[in-house]
Scaffold this motif. Sequence first.
Motif, PDB file in Angstrom:
ATOM      1  N   ASN A   1       0.896  -1.207  -0.105  1.00 17.12           N
ATOM      2  CA  ASN A   1       0.115   0.013   0.050  1.00 17.12           C
ATOM      3  C   ASN A   1       0.688   1.268   0.117  1.00 17.12           C
ATOM      4  O   ASN A   1       0.263   2.288  -0.148  1.00 17.12           O
ATOM      5  N   THR A   2       2.199   1.274   0.257  1.00 17.94           N
ATOM      6  CA  THR A   2       3.108   2.320   0.203  1.00 17.94           C
ATOM      7  C   THR A   2       3.526   2.805  -1.254  1.00 17.94           C
ATOM      8  O   THR A   2       4.187   3.609  -1.244  1.00 17.94           O
TER       9      THR A   2
ATOM     10  N   THR B   1      -8.958  -1.102  -1.772  1.00 13.47           N
ATOM     11  CA  THR B   1      -8.299  -0.378  -1.048  1.00 13.47           C
ATOM     12  C   THR B   1      -6.903  -0.624  -0.661  1.00 13.47           C
ATOM     13  O   THR B   1      -6.194   0.012  -0.440  1.00 13.47           O
TER      14      THR B   1
ATOM     15  N   LYS C   1      -2.032   5.154   0.730  1.00 15.87           N
ATOM     16  CA  LYS C   1      -2.615   5.709   1.850  1.00 15.87           C
ATOM     17  C   LYS C   1      -2.586   7.249   1.682  1.00 15.87           C
ATOM     18  O   LYS C   1      -3.648   7.877   2.033  1.00 15.87           O
TER      19      LYS C   1
ATOM     20  N   HIS D   1      -5.610   7.949  -0.813  1.00 11.45           N
ATOM     21  CA  HIS D   1      -7.009   7.554  -0.590  1.00 11.45           C
ATOM     22  C   HIS D   1      -8.130   8.150  -1.087  1.00 11.45           C
ATOM     23  O   HIS D   1      -8.779   7.742  -1.868  1.00 11.45           O
TER      24      HIS D   1
ATOM     25  N   ASP E   1      -7.916  15.018  -0.407  1.00  9.07           N
ATOM     26  CA  ASP E   1      -6.708  14.704   0.169  1.00  9.07           C
ATOM     27  C   ASP E   1      -6.033  15.942   0.407  1.00  9.07           C
ATOM     28  O   ASP E   1      -5.256  15.869   1.637  1.00  9.07           O
TER      29      ASP E   1
ATOM     30  N   LYS F   1     -11.758   6.421   6.472  1.00 13.64           N
ATOM     31  CA  LYS F   1     -11.151   7.288   7.330  1.00 13.64           C
ATOM     32  C   LYS F   1     -11.638   6.787   8.812  1.00 13.64           C
ATOM     33  O   LYS F   1     -10.930   7.068   9.542  1.00 13.64           O
TER      34      LYS F   1
ATOM     35  N   LYS G   1      -9.108   2.201  11.474  1.00 17.13           N
ATOM     36  CA  LYS G   1      -7.497   2.243  11.430  1.00 17.13           C
ATOM     37  C   LYS G   1      -7.113   0.609  11.202  1.00 17.13           C
ATOM     38  O   LYS G   1      -6.095   0.359  10.543  1.00 17.13           O
TER      39      LYS G   1
ATOM     40  N   GLU H   1      -7.197  -2.880   9.387  1.00 11.67           N
ATOM     41  CA  GLU H   1      -7.546  -3.509   8.209  1.00 11.67           C
ATOM     42  C   GLU H   1      -8.651  -4.242   8.082  1.00 11.67           C
ATOM     43  O   GLU H   1      -9.088  -4.331   7.194  1.00 11.67           O
TER      44      GLU H   1
END
Length: 396
Positions: A3-4, A126, A131, A134, A271, A326, A329, A331
């Motif tokens: 996800n990074t 997702t 992140k 998003h 964002d 949001k 937190k 997953e």
Amino acid sequence: MNNTNEKLFNKGFIAITFINFIVYLVYYLLMVIIAVIAQSNLHASLGQAGLASGIYIIGTLLARLLIGKKLELIGRKATLRYGALFYLLTTIAYLYVPVIPVLYLVRFLNGFGYGALSTATNTIVTAYIPKARHGEGINYYGLSTSLAAAIGPFLGLILLNTTDFHFIVAFSIVLVLIITIMCYLFPVKNVKLSEEHIKALNKSSFDSFIEKKALFIAFMAFLMGLSYSSVLAFLSSYVKVIDLVQVSSLFFVVYALVITFTRPLSGKIFDNLGEKFVMYPSYLFLSAGLILLSMTTSSWLLLISGGVIGLGYGTFMSNGQAVSLKTVKDEHRISVALSTYFIGLDLGLGIGPYVLGELRTFLSFQNIYLVASILPIICMVLYKIYTSKKAVKAAL
């Protein structure tokens, strides 16, 4: 999927977005024609035809409740694949609906399949969105849903006027078959659950089915869906009253064009500036669009109202989804949060035609649209109160 990774338009993101588009396209395509088919082919009454449309939502809501809770336990991969297969089989079942009770059963099961599959796609995407992006990612992904909501009814009405029910079903089967094959080829990584997470998800408590933190945005989605349902339910009848049938099909085209060009910008605003800079305008635009629709007497005003409604409801759909993300937190709670949000949205769209239809007995179409325009304003007021309270708590 890491996800990074800052690349948004990766293969996984594009593929799951396309799958989601077809899932929703078939849903909206069949939704706009099923009541007509029930009356013409099965000689159903207006009430029976309405139930044939509405019972689909019951199946969808049941799937969202059950699959939202069990998705991570079953596994994202299995839910996606078996959900697609069930959606395909229940779409094929439309080929055999000799009597209205059988149609009810098929609609209910098809709604369950749609709910299960869409819950899976909404969760899986997702993992393919960085992140830090998003809001932007969910807006691009949400574009698939919004475009399907515009193209589906448009395509359904064209096919209804030029072909027959069996051709429409066959066309839908081909589309669902394509995405079913894609779902079996699509690489999905399941979330690794700890023993604590497994125990929590196996509990039959309220928290295991519903994400409390997402309840507020789900309620906003319910009111917005209720408001927008006035367009889906009554536009075809309304344009006959105001003698604008010929141009009415372009209403959804303008809707689609507006959200296509504005969606990327709204995601970046979300964002970079924060959710309130897209949520407040979405409430105002939907209300303004419905007021314009109530005043429509010409083709150009009808099309402008379609664009403004697109700015309102289309913007809310995806950004509301981003807001619900949001709220969590962990997953393993993503599927429950998204399920909670879409339950609110689907419930509003599902009961809206009935609630507003009851008003039709003593109100004109114009007044119904005015009533519907009040709901987004209520959302805006409630949203202001809620966010103000959150800000005060955060400051303490």
